[in-house]
Scaffold this motif. Structure first.
Motif, short mmCIF file in Angstrom:
data_model
loop_
_atom_site.label_atom_id
_atom_site.label_comp_id
_atom_site.label_asym_id
_atom_site.label_seq_id
_atom_site.Cartn_x
_atom_site.Cartn_y
_atom_site.Cartn_z
N ILE A 80 0.84 -1.20 0.00
CA ILE A 80 0.00 0.00 0.00
C ILE A 80 0.88 1.25 0.00
CG2 ILE A 80 -1.66 1.34 1.37
CD1 ILE A 80 -2.90 -1.15 0.11
N VAL A 81 1.87 1.28 0.86
CA VAL A 81 2.70 2.47 1.04
C VAL A 81 3.46 2.82 -0.23
CG1 VAL A 81 4.55 3.52 2.41
CG2 VAL A 81 2.85 2.06 3.53
N ASP A 82 3.90 1.83 -0.98
CA ASP A 82 4.60 2.11 -2.24
C ASP A 82 3.73 2.91 -3.20
OD1 ASP A 82 6.85 0.83 -1.27
OD2 ASP A 82 6.56 -0.98 -2.47
N ARG A 83 2.44 2.68 -3.19
CA ARG A 83 1.51 3.46 -4.04
C ARG A 83 1.40 4.90 -3.53
NH1 ARG A 83 -2.68 0.39 -6.62
NH2 ARG A 83 -3.02 2.39 -7.64
N LEU A 84 1.44 5.07 -2.23
CA LEU A 84 1.41 6.42 -1.65
C LEU A 84 2.68 7.18 -2.02
CD1 LEU A 84 0.10 5.59 1.95
CD2 LEU A 84 -1.24 6.36 -0.02
N VAL A 85 3.82 6.50 -1.91
CA VAL A 85 5.11 7.12 -2.28
C VAL A 85 5.08 7.53 -3.75
CG1 VAL A 85 7.58 6.73 -2.58
CG2 VAL A 85 6.44 5.94 -0.50
N GLY A 86 4.64 6.62 -4.61
CA GLY A 86 4.57 6.94 -6.04
C GLY A 86 3.70 8.15 -6.32
N GLY A 87 2.58 8.24 -5.63
CA GLY A 87 1.70 9.39 -5.81
C GLY A 87 2.33 10.69 -5.34
N ASN A 140 8.00 24.19 13.38
CA ASN A 140 7.35 25.09 12.41
C ASN A 140 7.62 24.62 10.99
OD1 ASN A 140 6.20 26.97 14.28
ND2 ASN A 140 8.27 27.75 14.62
N LEU A 141 7.51 23.33 10.78
CA LEU A 141 7.82 22.72 9.49
C LEU A 141 6.61 21.91 9.03
CD1 LEU A 141 10.39 22.32 7.61
CD2 LEU A 141 10.49 20.06 8.65
N PRO A 142 6.10 22.19 7.86
CA PRO A 142 4.96 21.41 7.37
C PRO A 142 5.31 19.93 7.19
CG PRO A 142 5.19 23.44 6.12
CD PRO A 142 6.43 23.30 6.95
N VAL A 143 4.48 19.09 7.78
CA VAL A 143 4.59 17.65 7.59
C VAL A 143 3.26 17.18 7.01
CG1 VAL A 143 4.99 15.41 8.66
CG2 VAL A 143 6.19 17.42 9.54
N GLY A 144 3.30 16.74 5.77
CA GLY A 144 2.10 16.21 5.13
C GLY A 144 1.74 14.88 5.77
N PHE A 145 0.51 14.77 6.25
CA PHE A 145 0.06 13.59 6.99
C PHE A 145 -0.56 12.59 6.03
CE2 PHE A 145 -2.91 11.18 9.63
CZ PHE A 145 -2.07 10.77 10.65
N GLY A 146 0.21 11.57 5.69
CA GLY A 146 -0.25 10.53 4.78
C GLY A 146 -0.25 9.16 5.43
N LEU A 147 -0.63 9.10 6.70
CA LEU A 147 -0.72 7.83 7.41
C LEU A 147 -2.15 7.32 7.31
CD1 LEU A 147 0.42 5.63 9.26
CD2 LEU A 147 -0.16 7.11 11.21
N LEU A 148 -2.33 6.27 6.54
CA LEU A 148 -3.65 5.66 6.43
C LEU A 148 -3.96 4.88 7.71
CD1 LEU A 148 -3.57 4.15 2.82
CD2 LEU A 148 -4.29 6.43 3.54
N THR A 149 -5.16 5.05 8.22
CA THR A 149 -5.62 4.29 9.39
C THR A 149 -6.94 3.64 8.98
OG1 THR A 149 -6.66 6.30 10.25
CG2 THR A 149 -4.45 5.80 11.03
N CYS A 150 -6.85 2.41 8.53
CA CYS A 150 -7.98 1.76 7.87
C CYS A 150 -8.47 0.54 8.64
CB CYS A 150 -7.58 1.34 6.46
SG CYS A 150 -7.06 2.72 5.43
N ASP A 151 -9.74 0.26 8.49
CA ASP A 151 -10.34 -0.91 9.12
C ASP A 151 -10.11 -2.19 8.33
OD1 ASP A 151 -11.44 0.36 11.40
OD2 ASP A 151 -13.12 1.09 10.20
N GLY A 160 -8.99 7.95 -4.22
CA GLY A 160 -7.88 8.84 -4.54
C GLY A 160 -6.58 8.28 -3.99
N ASN A 161 -5.55 9.10 -3.99
CA ASN A 161 -4.26 8.68 -3.46
C ASN A 161 -3.89 9.65 -2.34
OD1 ASN A 161 -1.34 8.53 -3.06
ND2 ASN A 161 -1.32 7.19 -4.85
N LYS A 162 -3.88 9.14 -1.12
CA LYS A 162 -3.61 10.00 0.04
C LYS A 162 -2.15 10.45 0.08
CE LYS A 162 -7.84 9.71 1.27
NZ LYS A 162 -8.75 10.80 0.95
N GLY A 163 -1.27 9.79 -0.65
CA GLY A 163 0.10 10.27 -0.78
C GLY A 163 0.15 11.58 -1.55
N VAL A 164 -0.65 11.67 -2.59
CA VAL A 164 -0.78 12.91 -3.37
C VAL A 164 -1.34 14.01 -2.47
CG1 VAL A 164 -2.04 14.02 -5.26
CG2 VAL A 164 -1.05 11.74 -5.59
N GLU A 165 -2.39 13.69 -1.72
CA GLU A 165 -3.03 14.69 -0.87
C GLU A 165 -2.08 15.19 0.22
OE1 GLU A 165 -6.86 13.34 0.54
OE2 GLU A 165 -7.41 12.67 -1.48
N ALA A 166 -1.29 14.29 0.79
CA ALA A 166 -0.33 14.69 1.83
C ALA A 166 0.74 15.62 1.25
CB ALA A 166 0.30 13.46 2.48
#
Length: 156
Positions: free
Chosen positions: A29-36, A111-122, A136-142
């Motif tokens: 799953i995470v590799d798809r987030l990284v790619g996005g 004071n540094l933006p950290v995009g939060f792309g941690l999926l917490t799924c059931d 969508g791709n939460k990696g893109v959104e983060a």
């Protein structure tokens, strides 16, 4: 009638240095987030040379690694990516809560933006939906949230 002064971030990543921290746990799953995230940043002007990808074991380690990267002063922003899928024990709740709190703490402390792309799924199905299918791709959104926040902070 007058309009308020508006501050908005431009989605231009040129000249930035970005770290992407990605877990190996649930890497399918995470590799798809990284790619996005990488694709998004490249399409918005960030060359691959200005990105650093850091692979870590799991979500619980995200705050520590993000903190170390933030403290280095080398990066304009960080994208934190991972996936935690609920199991039969309360382990899920502890990992998700502590990782989320830790990442938020890093953002505020440095004071540094950290995009939060941690999926917490059931379920695995929910994770797949959020890693590039109908959710969508939460990696893109983060990456997008991090980039826009960097550009807003520059104006404040």
């Amino acid at each position: 009638m007058t309009t308020p002064t508006t501050i908005a971030g431009q989605l231009n990543a040129q000249g930035l240095r970005i770290a992407i921290v990605a877990t190996r746990f649930n890497d399918f799953i995470v590799d798809r987030l990284v790619g996005g995230a990488v694709d998004y940043l490249e399409r918005h002007g960030l060359p691959a040379d200005n990105m650093t990808l850091v692979r870590i074991p799991g979500a619980f380690e995200l705050p520590l690694v993000c903190k170390k990267l933030a403290a280095s002063g080398k990066y304009d922003g960080i994208v934190a990516l991972g996936a935690v899928i609920r199991g039969a024990t309360p382990h899920f709740d502890y990992v998700c809560a502590e990782a989320s709190k830790g990442i938020a703490h890093v953002t505020l402390e440095y004071n540094l933006p950290v995009g939060f792309g941690l999926l917490t799924c059931d379920s695995i199905e929910q994770a797949i939906e959020r890693a590039g299918s109908k959710g969508g791709n939460k990696g893109v959104e983060a990456a997008a949230a991090m980039l826009e926040t960097i550009r807003v902070l520059e104006q404040l």
